[in-house]
Design an enzyme around this catalytic site. Sequence first.
Site, PDB file in Angstrom:
ATOM      1  N   LYS A 164      -1.990  -9.689 -57.486  1.00 36.46           N
ATOM      2  CA  LYS A 164      -1.565 -11.055 -57.789  1.00 36.46           C
ATOM      3  C   LYS A 164      -0.065 -11.159 -57.642  1.00 36.46           C
ATOM      4  O   LYS A 164       0.609 -10.140 -57.823  1.00 36.46           O
ATOM      5  CB  LYS A 164      -1.989 -11.488 -59.199  1.00 36.46           C
ATOM      6  CG  LYS A 164      -1.785 -10.476 -60.331  1.00 36.46           C
ATOM      7  CD  LYS A 164      -0.458  -9.876 -60.622  1.00 36.46           C
ATOM      8  CE  LYS A 164       0.721 -10.733 -60.976  1.00 36.46           C
ATOM      9  NZ  LYS A 164       1.957  -9.942 -61.277  1.00 36.46           N
ATOM     10  N   TYR A 199      -0.729 -15.350 -65.134  1.00 32.94           N
ATOM     11  CA  TYR A 199      -1.682 -14.923 -66.174  1.00 32.94           C
ATOM     12  C   TYR A 199      -1.955 -16.058 -67.158  1.00 32.94           C
ATOM     13  O   TYR A 199      -3.085 -16.246 -67.611  1.00 32.94           O
ATOM     14  CB  TYR A 199      -1.138 -13.723 -66.958  1.00 32.94           C
ATOM     15  CG  TYR A 199      -1.152 -12.428 -66.201  1.00 32.94           C
ATOM     16  CD1 TYR A 199      -2.263 -11.587 -66.234  1.00 32.94           C
ATOM     17  CD2 TYR A 199      -0.046 -12.020 -65.459  1.00 32.94           C
ATOM     18  CE1 TYR A 199      -2.278 -10.395 -65.547  1.00 32.94           C
ATOM     19  CE2 TYR A 199      -0.049 -10.822 -64.765  1.00 32.94           C
ATOM     20  CZ  TYR A 199      -1.156 -10.016 -64.808  1.00 32.94           C
ATOM     21  OH  TYR A 199      -1.176  -8.827 -64.119  1.00 32.94           O
TER      22      TYR A 199
HETATM   23  P1  NDP Z   1       7.377  -1.990 -57.141  1.00 30.01           P
HETATM   24  O1  NDP Z   1       8.691  -2.544 -56.767  1.00 30.01           O
HETATM   25  O2  NDP Z   1       7.354  -0.974 -58.216  1.00 30.01           O
HETATM   26  O3  NDP Z   1       6.683  -1.346 -55.865  1.00 30.01           O
HETATM   27  C1  NDP Z   1       6.545  -2.028 -54.652  1.00 30.01           C
HETATM   28  C2  NDP Z   1       6.396  -1.012 -53.539  1.00 30.01           C
HETATM   29  O4  NDP Z   1       6.185  -1.722 -52.327  1.00 30.01           O
HETATM   30  C3  NDP Z   1       7.628  -0.165 -53.279  1.00 30.01           C
HETATM   31  O5  NDP Z   1       7.717   0.960 -54.113  1.00 30.01           O
HETATM   32  C4  NDP Z   1       7.453   0.228 -51.836  1.00 30.01           C
HETATM   33  O6  NDP Z   1       6.542   1.305 -51.761  1.00 30.01           O
HETATM   34  C5  NDP Z   1       6.723  -0.965 -51.241  1.00 30.01           C
HETATM   35  N1  NDP Z   1       7.627  -1.815 -50.455  1.00 30.01           N
HETATM   36  C6  NDP Z   1       7.514  -2.049 -49.134  1.00 30.01           C
HETATM   37  N2  NDP Z   1       8.462  -2.852 -48.692  1.00 30.01           N
HETATM   38  C7  NDP Z   1       9.245  -3.159 -49.752  1.00 30.01           C
HETATM   39  C8  NDP Z   1      10.419  -3.948 -49.923  1.00 30.01           C
HETATM   40  N3  NDP Z   1      10.977  -4.624 -48.895  1.00 30.01           N
HETATM   41  N4  NDP Z   1      10.961  -4.023 -51.149  1.00 30.01           N
HETATM   42  C9  NDP Z   1      10.411  -3.394 -52.193  1.00 30.01           C
HETATM   43  N5  NDP Z   1       9.287  -2.625 -52.097  1.00 30.01           N
HETATM   44  C10 NDP Z   1       8.709  -2.501 -50.877  1.00 30.01           C
HETATM   45  O7  NDP Z   1       6.429  -3.216 -57.476  1.00 30.01           O
HETATM   46  P2  NDP Z   1       5.132  -3.212 -58.390  1.00 30.01           P
HETATM   47  O8  NDP Z   1       4.323  -2.016 -58.133  1.00 30.01           O
HETATM   48  O9  NDP Z   1       5.506  -3.509 -59.786  1.00 30.01           O
HETATM   49  O10 NDP Z   1       4.376  -4.538 -57.831  1.00 30.01           O
HETATM   50  C11 NDP Z   1       3.683  -4.529 -56.613  1.00 30.01           C
HETATM   51  C12 NDP Z   1       2.655  -5.677 -56.630  1.00 30.01           C
HETATM   52  O11 NDP Z   1       1.734  -5.450 -57.674  1.00 30.01           O
HETATM   53  C13 NDP Z   1       3.252  -7.060 -56.872  1.00 30.01           C
HETATM   54  O12 NDP Z   1       2.560  -8.013 -56.105  1.00 30.01           O
HETATM   55  C14 NDP Z   1       2.999  -7.315 -58.349  1.00 30.01           C
HETATM   56  O13 NDP Z   1       2.842  -8.692 -58.658  1.00 30.01           O
HETATM   57  C15 NDP Z   1       1.692  -6.576 -58.558  1.00 30.01           C
HETATM   58  N6  NDP Z   1       1.537  -6.062 -59.928  1.00 30.01           N
HETATM   59  C16 NDP Z   1       0.386  -6.325 -60.599  1.00 30.01           C
HETATM   60  C17 NDP Z   1       0.217  -5.894 -61.883  1.00 30.01           C
HETATM   61  C18 NDP Z   1      -1.063  -6.175 -62.597  1.00 30.01           C
HETATM   62  O14 NDP Z   1      -1.127  -5.943 -63.798  1.00 30.01           O
HETATM   63  N7  NDP Z   1      -2.105  -6.628 -61.910  1.00 30.01           N
HETATM   64  C19 NDP Z   1       1.269  -5.162 -62.582  1.00 30.01           C
HETATM   65  C20 NDP Z   1       2.427  -4.882 -61.777  1.00 30.01           C
HETATM   66  C21 NDP Z   1       2.541  -5.339 -60.496  1.00 30.01           C
HETATM   67  P3  NDP Z   1       6.716   2.488 -50.704  1.00 30.01           P
HETATM   68  O15 NDP Z   1       8.021   3.146 -51.057  1.00 30.01           O
HETATM   69  O16 NDP Z   1       5.550   3.327 -50.953  1.00 30.01           O
HETATM   70  O17 NDP Z   1       6.742   1.866 -49.337  1.00 30.01           O
END
Ligand code: NDP
Length: 386
Positions: free
Chosen positions: A148, A233
Site C-alpha cells: 500500500k 489505514y
Molecule cells: P524502505 O525505504 O525501507 O525500502 C525501500 C526499498 O526499495 C529500498 O531499500 C531499496 O531496496 C528499494 N528502492 C529502489 N529504488 C529506490 C529509491 N529510488 N529510493 C528508495 N528505495 C528504493 O521502505 P519500506 O520498506 O518502509 O516501504 C516500502 C513499501 O512498503 C512502501 O510502499 C510502503 O508504503 C510499504 N510499507 C507497508 C507497510 C505495511 O505495514 N503494510 C509497512 C511499511 C512499508 P534495494 O536496496 O533492495 O533496492
Amino acid sequence: MSDKSDTNRTITRRQFARTTAFGLGVAPIFGRASLPLIAPERRRLPDSDKLGIALVGLGSYSTWQLAPALEQTGRCKLAGIVTGTPSKAASWQEKHPELKGHVYSYETFDRIADDDAIDIVYVVLPNSMHAEYTIRAARAGKHVICEKPMAVSSAEAQQMIDACDEAGRRLYIGYRLHFEPHNLEAMRIGREAVFGKMKYVQAEFGFRIGDPTQWRLKKALAGGGALMDVGIYALQAARYVTGEEPVAVTAQEYKTDPVKFAEVDETINWQLTFPSGCVANCSTSYATGQHRLFASAESGWLQLRPAYSYSGIAGETSKGRMDFPQVNQQALQMDGMAQSIMTGSELDADGREGLRDVRIIEAIYESVRTGRELSLDAEFPIRRNR
Ligand code: NDP
C-alpha cells in the site's frame, strides 16, 4: 523447489496455481470476508507445495517484517529477491542459501519469467515504483502482491489491474489488517450491524517521521505524504467498519514545518459521509502520533487502540474487552493470499480494493486544493464492477 523437480505427474497445488487463470465475479464491497487464519487452523504444506514469493525491494519492511514472517508461513516461502544493492544480494543469500540462482536486480527483473521457483512477486518498493513492477511481474506471468498505497494515481492503479487481468494473474494489496482478528471483529460488527446502524466513526493514524532526506518526503517517489503512507489505514478502517462506500468528502491540510514537508502533506483531516448518513472524521499526520479507530452505532460502540500496529492491537466494545490473540499479520496475509491463489477464492484485499482507496485519496487531495466538499459519485466515480 521448482516444479521441474517434481518426480511424478500429480498436479500439485503450486502447478494448479501457476496454470489456472481466474475469472473475477461480481461481489459487493467487503462481501467476501477474509476469514481469520488464526494459527491452530493453519496447515503447513510440504515445502515443495508452497508457493514461492520473490520480494522486490529489500528495505525495512521486507527485511524486518516480511522475511521473518515467511519463516512462519504454511503455504508460501521465500523463493527470490530483487534488489538494486549488491551488498544486500550477498547478505540475503548468506542468510537464505536457497536464494542462490533466484537473485535479480531491477535491470534483470524480467528474467523472473523463466524462474519456476517464483509464483508470486511481492512489490515492496517506494510507492511510485509499484505500478511499473506490478505490471512487469504480471507480464512475466507471476501473481502479484503490491504494498500500500497500491499506486500514486488511480490511472496507474487501473493499469495494474488491467495488466494482471490480461495475464490471468491475481493482484493483492498488502492490507495486513484484513488478517488481524481485532480489525476483523470491527469489520464484522459493522457489516452485521451488531450494535445497529453505524452512526459515527473516528479513524486516525499518524506518527512523527524522522530523516528529512527519506523517499517518503519526496513527491516523485512517495506520491504524497502522510495520507498516502498511513492515512490510508484510517481511510480503510472508516470503510471497513461501516461496510459502506463514502459518497462525499471534505478535507483540510495543516503544515507546521513547510521546509521538511515542502513536497508532501504533513497533516490532513478529512470527513466522509456514507449513504446511510453515517459520518467519519479521519486524520493522518507525519508530525504527531495517533493510532485509533472508534465507531459508534445505534446501541453500542467499538474502539481499537492501537488499531493498526504490527502487534499489541487492543480492542473493546460497549460490551467489554475484545479477547483475541496477537498474530503475525504478515504471515497470515501472505498465507491467505497463497491460499486464495491455490483455491481460486477471492479476497477483499485485492487490486480493486486498492483502487478504491487511491481514488478516494485523490478526492481528499482535491478537496484540500479546492476547499470544497466533493461528491465522490459525481466527481470521483469508483468503478464498482469487479
Ligand atoms: P524502505 O525505504 O525501507 O525500502 C525501500 C526499498 O526499495 C529500498 O531499500 C531499496 O531496496 C528499494 N528502492 C529502489 N529504488 C529506490 C529509491 N529510488 N529510493 C528508495 N528505495 C528504493 O521502505 P519500506 O520498506 O518502509 O516501504 C516500502 C513499501 O512498503 C512502501 O510502499 C510502503 O508504503 C510499504 N510499507 C507497508 C507497510 C505495511 O505495514 N503494510 C509497512 C511499511 C512499508 P534495494 O536496496 O533492495 O533496492
